[in-house]
Design an enzyme around this catalytic site. Structure first.
Site, short mmCIF file in Angstrom:
data_model
loop_
_atom_site.label_atom_id
_atom_site.label_comp_id
_atom_site.label_asym_id
_atom_site.label_seq_id
_atom_site.Cartn_x
_atom_site.Cartn_y
_atom_site.Cartn_z
N HIS A 131 3.64 -4.05 -9.02
CA HIS A 131 3.85 -4.61 -7.69
C HIS A 131 3.16 -5.95 -7.43
O HIS A 131 3.31 -6.49 -6.34
CB HIS A 131 3.41 -3.60 -6.62
CG HIS A 131 1.97 -3.18 -6.72
ND1 HIS A 131 1.34 -2.48 -5.72
CD2 HIS A 131 1.03 -3.37 -7.69
CE1 HIS A 131 0.08 -2.25 -6.07
NE2 HIS A 131 -0.12 -2.77 -7.26
N HIS A 132 2.39 -6.46 -8.39
CA HIS A 132 1.68 -7.72 -8.15
C HIS A 132 2.47 -8.96 -8.58
O HIS A 132 2.14 -10.07 -8.15
CB HIS A 132 0.34 -7.73 -8.88
CG HIS A 132 -0.65 -6.74 -8.36
ND1 HIS A 132 -0.99 -6.67 -7.03
CD2 HIS A 132 -1.37 -5.77 -8.99
CE1 HIS A 132 -1.88 -5.70 -6.87
NE2 HIS A 132 -2.11 -5.13 -8.03
N ALA A 133 3.44 -8.81 -9.46
CA ALA A 133 4.17 -9.98 -9.94
C ALA A 133 4.84 -10.71 -8.78
O ALA A 133 5.46 -10.10 -7.91
CB ALA A 133 5.22 -9.56 -10.97
N HIS A 171 -3.50 -3.77 -3.03
CA HIS A 171 -2.44 -4.19 -2.11
C HIS A 171 -1.15 -4.51 -2.86
O HIS A 171 -1.18 -5.20 -3.89
CB HIS A 171 -2.92 -5.43 -1.34
CG HIS A 171 -1.90 -6.00 -0.42
ND1 HIS A 171 -1.65 -7.37 -0.34
CD2 HIS A 171 -1.06 -5.42 0.46
CE1 HIS A 171 -0.71 -7.57 0.57
NE2 HIS A 171 -0.34 -6.40 1.06
N ASP A 173 0.99 -6.75 -2.98
CA ASP A 173 1.19 -8.13 -2.50
C ASP A 173 2.49 -8.75 -2.97
O ASP A 173 3.15 -9.48 -2.22
CB ASP A 173 0.01 -9.02 -2.90
CG ASP A 173 -0.27 -9.03 -4.40
OD1 ASP A 173 0.18 -8.11 -5.13
OD2 ASP A 173 -0.96 -9.97 -4.86
#
Length: 390
Positions: A131-133, A171, A173
């Site tokens: 989920h950070h990419a 998070h 993000d």
């Protein structure tokens, strides 16, 4: 709908390997798959290997120049361009990086397509949840954002409301950024407070662009939050928002790094509380999204003690064959763990905290309690934007 759940799996996803000393050890994926098999859950689901996400799919979220940079680094890791977050300590470049990252993304996209078509009500890709990419860069062990790509594909197929619930300790993000200005997507993230943990985002005041106010919701939890507080925060925020939004599909990310044994974060959540949230997401999908549920993995760096048990519970819940917490872990799997890692595997599918209890928000809150302050900050920032009372 035929069948109860689809499990996305291709052995090649274990090639998502940043190297020997990196926390993102792909053994966690292999051990999860083998524990799923040890419990016979492979016979309870449709096992599907989707094709890798193609360039047109990747471009639903990612910029073309970034995709080109990943391809170049994949072909020649020594030439990785750090301007795109590649070749860093968090995201070392490795041969075949583009191919395996596309394959993981393809599993999440395939899961979303299957659920939207009605092939199955639930689909799980525990290799996903990266989920950070960002649209233009790698970040936090994540090359392509499969969660965002799955949501983008749902929108492309005609979905008008997709809810994303992220309970990873970090998070979500990248998913928030991808849909910051899109009111069709509601992103809800519960995570350790940005003051104490990467990526230092996910403040309650982050509520979406002017064109989509209230479409992003963030619960920033104090370091040290345990089971009762974590579940209290989840139930004080998520169900009310989901009921109001009425998503056509629920996509959830179940990073296991909230656990008290995880080496990279500071929450104190047990496997039993993680299982309780998995059950809650399943119920929310049935109550508000006609049962459509795409469940993803995510972080989790206690690769023997926690991750395989947590995600095997997730598969069991999706398949309609929940594993009772007190169940013994199959001895054959424990032997395999020792042979592969020289670590002793846990003996039961619980941390001994089931059933987990917590105080519901409706009973009132304590303004001096740090956990309640975090929940109230979120409700005050986001709920009025959605026409809800804080």
């Amino acid at each position: 709908m035929s069948g109860r759940a689809q499990l996305m799996w291709d052995e090649a996803v274990t090639g998502y390997d940043f190297g020997r000393d990196h926390p993102m050890d792909p053994v966690r994926l292999a051990l999860t798959r083998h524990l799923v098999d040890a419990f016979g859950l492979d016979k309870e689901v449709r096992m599907v290997a989707a094709k890798p996400a193609g360039e047109s799919t990747l471009r639903l979220v990612h910029r073309e120049d970034y995709i080109d940079a990943v391809k170049a680094a994949s072909a020649d890791p020594e030439a990785a361009d750090g301007a795109y977050g590649l070749g860093t300590l968090d995201d070392p470049a490795f041969a075949g990086m583009h191919e395996v990252s596309s394959l993981i993304a393809g599993q999440s996209v395939g899961a979303a397509e299957a659920v939207w078509r009605g092939d199955v009500p639930h689909a799980v890709n525990f290799a996903g949840g990266l989920h950070h990419a960002m649209p233009g860069g790698a970040s936090g062990f994540c090359i392509y954002n499969d969660a965002a790509l799955a949501i983008a594909r749902l929108l492309e197929l005609g979905a008008e409301r997709v809810a994303y619930v992220d309970v990873d300790v970090h998070h979500g993000d990248g998913v928030q950024a991808a849909f910051w200005d899109d009111p069709r997507v509601l992103t809800i993230s519960l995570h350790e407070h940005p003051r104490t943990l990467f990526p230092q985002t996910g403040w309650p005041e982050e509520t979406g662009a002017e064109s989509a106010e209230g479409s992003a919701v963030n619960v920033a939890l104090p370091a040290g939050t345990g089971d009762a507080g974590w579940l209290r925060a989840f139930h004080a925020v998520v169900p009310e928002l989901i009921a109001d939004f009425r998503p056509q599909v629920l996509v959830s990310q179940h990073g296991a790094d909230t656990h008290f044994e995880d080496p990279l974060a500071h929450l104190a959540v047990s496997l039993d509380a993680q299982r309780a949230v998995q059950v809650a997401c399943h119920e929310l999908a049935h109550e508000h999204a006609d049962g459509r549920w795409v469940a993803l993995g995510g972080g989790g760096y206690a690769v023997v003690e926690v991750v395989p048990r947590s995600w095997t519970h997730l598969v069991g819940i999706a398949a309609g064959r929940e594993i009772a917490p007190e169940t013994a872990v199959p001895e054959g799997w424990r032997q395999e763990v020792f042979a592969r890692t020289r670590q002793l595997a846990p003996g039961r599918m619980t941390d001994g905290r089931w059933p987990v209890s917590f105080a519901g928000w409706e009973a009132g809150y304590d303004p001096a309690d740090r956990l309640d302050q975090a929940v109230l900050a979120t409700r005050r920032a986001a709920f009025p934007l959605r026409g809800l009372l804080p």
